[in-house]
Design a protein around this motif. Sequence first.
Motif, PDB file in Angstrom:
ATOM      1  N   LEU A   1     -42.357  -6.909  14.098  1.00  0.00           N
ATOM      2  CA  LEU A   1     -41.776  -8.232  14.285  1.00  0.00           C
ATOM      3  C   LEU A   1     -42.203  -8.756  15.640  1.00  0.00           C
ATOM      4  O   LEU A   1     -42.002  -8.103  16.664  1.00  0.00           O
ATOM      5  N   HIS A   2     -42.836  -9.924  15.658  1.00  0.00           N
ATOM      6  CA  HIS A   2     -43.280 -10.517  16.916  1.00  0.00           C
ATOM      7  C   HIS A   2     -42.068 -10.770  17.800  1.00  0.00           C
ATOM      8  O   HIS A   2     -41.071 -11.339  17.369  1.00  0.00           O
ATOM      9  N   ARG A   3     -42.154 -10.337  19.063  1.00  0.00           N
ATOM     10  CA  ARG A   3     -40.999 -10.393  19.958  1.00  0.00           C
ATOM     11  C   ARG A   3     -40.591 -11.817  20.307  1.00  0.00           C
ATOM     12  O   ARG A   3     -39.448 -12.059  20.679  1.00  0.00           O
TER      13      ARG A   3
ATOM     14  N   ALA B   1     -44.835   4.259  17.511  1.00  0.00           N
ATOM     15  CA  ALA B   1     -44.387   3.701  16.239  1.00  0.00           C
ATOM     16  C   ALA B   1     -42.906   3.349  16.251  1.00  0.00           C
ATOM     17  O   ALA B   1     -42.394   2.849  15.255  1.00  0.00           O
ATOM     18  N   HIS B   2     -42.219   3.599  17.363  1.00  0.00           N
ATOM     19  CA  HIS B   2     -40.793   3.287  17.454  1.00  0.00           C
ATOM     20  C   HIS B   2     -40.555   1.797  17.230  1.00  0.00           C
ATOM     21  O   HIS B   2     -41.117   0.944  17.921  1.00  0.00           O
ATOM     22  N   GLY B   3     -39.744   1.447  16.242  1.00  0.00           N
ATOM     23  CA  GLY B   3     -39.438   0.056  15.946  1.00  0.00           C
ATOM     24  C   GLY B   3     -40.446  -0.621  15.038  1.00  0.00           C
ATOM     25  O   GLY B   3     -40.306  -1.814  14.744  1.00  0.00           O
ATOM     26  N   LEU B   4     -41.445   0.119  14.585  1.00  0.00           N
ATOM     27  CA  LEU B   4     -42.466  -0.443  13.714  1.00  0.00           C
ATOM     28  C   LEU B   4     -42.318   0.114  12.298  1.00  0.00           C
ATOM     29  O   LEU B   4     -41.738   1.181  12.096  1.00  0.00           O
ATOM     30  N   ALA B   5     -42.853  -0.607  11.319  1.00  0.00           N
ATOM     31  CA  ALA B   5     -42.867  -0.136   9.936  1.00  0.00           C
ATOM     32  C   ALA B   5     -44.273   0.353   9.607  1.00  0.00           C
ATOM     33  O   ALA B   5     -45.255  -0.366   9.830  1.00  0.00           O
ATOM     34  N   ILE B   6     -44.379   1.565   9.112  1.00  0.00           N
ATOM     35  CA  ILE B   6     -45.673   2.163   8.783  1.00  0.00           C
ATOM     36  C   ILE B   6     -45.820   2.232   7.268  1.00  0.00           C
ATOM     37  O   ILE B   6     -44.957   2.769   6.569  1.00  0.00           O
TER      38      ILE B   6
END
Length: 405
Positions: free
Chosen positions: A5-7, A27-32
């Motif tokens: 998600l763009h900050r 990868a913390h806070g990202l969807a893989i």
Amino acid sequence: MVSKLHRNSSKIIHYTVNACLFPLCAAHGLAITTVEGVGKPNTGLHDIQKRLIESHALQCGFCTPGFVMSAFALLRNNPYPSRDDVERALEGNLCRCTGYRPILQAMEPFTKECCPMGEQCCKNQQQSDSQAPEDVNVGCQPTQVPIFPPELQTSSEYRKSVCFEGPSWSWASPTDLSELLTLKSKYPHAPVIMGNTTAALSIKLGKFNSSKILLYGGNIPALKEVCVVEGGVSFGAAVTLSELSQHLTQLKGEIKEGNKKHFPALEEMVGRYGADQIRNVATLSGSILSGRSNSDIITLFTALDASVCLASVNGERNVGIEGLSLQEMEVIKSVFIPNSDQDKFTQSMFFKQAQRRTFSLAIINCGMHVILSDTRTVEKLRICFGGIADKAVLARKTMDLAVGT
């Protein structure tokens, strides 16, 4: 494929990465999304996977997941890509047995030049674009598109600073520039990780063993800023090569024609730099600090007389890229690229000789920038070569000799 998600907006960004260049902590806070998330036999294959099978575009299958993910990420960002878009998206994937022709042919139905509707294509019908059938692009099936996790969009926990501690290393991920500078002053020998394309090897070789902590700068908005300032454009240190390409396209409408004559050289350099999986994570500051004598960024930016802003808890200072040397507590905050002179004839060019046109390090590269006077004589010339010495070299004698000719 990584989704985030763009900050500064609610836009969800999708991009491909090489797993070997993407640390788990980043990868913390990202969807893989992996190839299993795109489609599998027991839940149904995605049209990309079906097309590869139907077009006889796989043999051993070792490279297939990579092609699937590259094509899937492309369609998530651009539902109607061109053939050139497809080739650019796939150029970072290597195949040893199938050959690229059937793979590219398998992807053709997803391009805007080749519609799977055949003669029934909306382009052949007497109707407006607004009347085009929604299923023209076979790659868009909502039931097979992973949903970006709602908790990553709503929870503020994933937008805070975080620190992971392990038995050998610690990973600190600040979200504010001042916090990063404070950590750097506390751990002056700790590397600042951005895209990890260069730092990973240095860590493996034990270059940073004395610090035992890694500082991640990819979540700091201040290092992603791009500003049109007096005399040029300032790019944040954490701007990736892919983002640089996007910003150059946007800036074309904001900068006067005479001040962007060097843009084609920058676009040529970006297009020859690695592949999407590398351009999506490799940053300007990381490339500048890589220390490689054949760095495309260093060579061209030196020719363009670019400079960097160095920041620490003690303040900021601006220095040229040539001979750049950071003090212990300093980090690169931004890179300044000056405008071309709109009142004079100016030309910038980038050349690269490599084993392949893309996805290959330079054997030798060259950046040039020339300004002609009103009498069409050389007023200023900068030529920088990479790959011929232990660092990029300015051809000073040639530059001096050419002035006035």
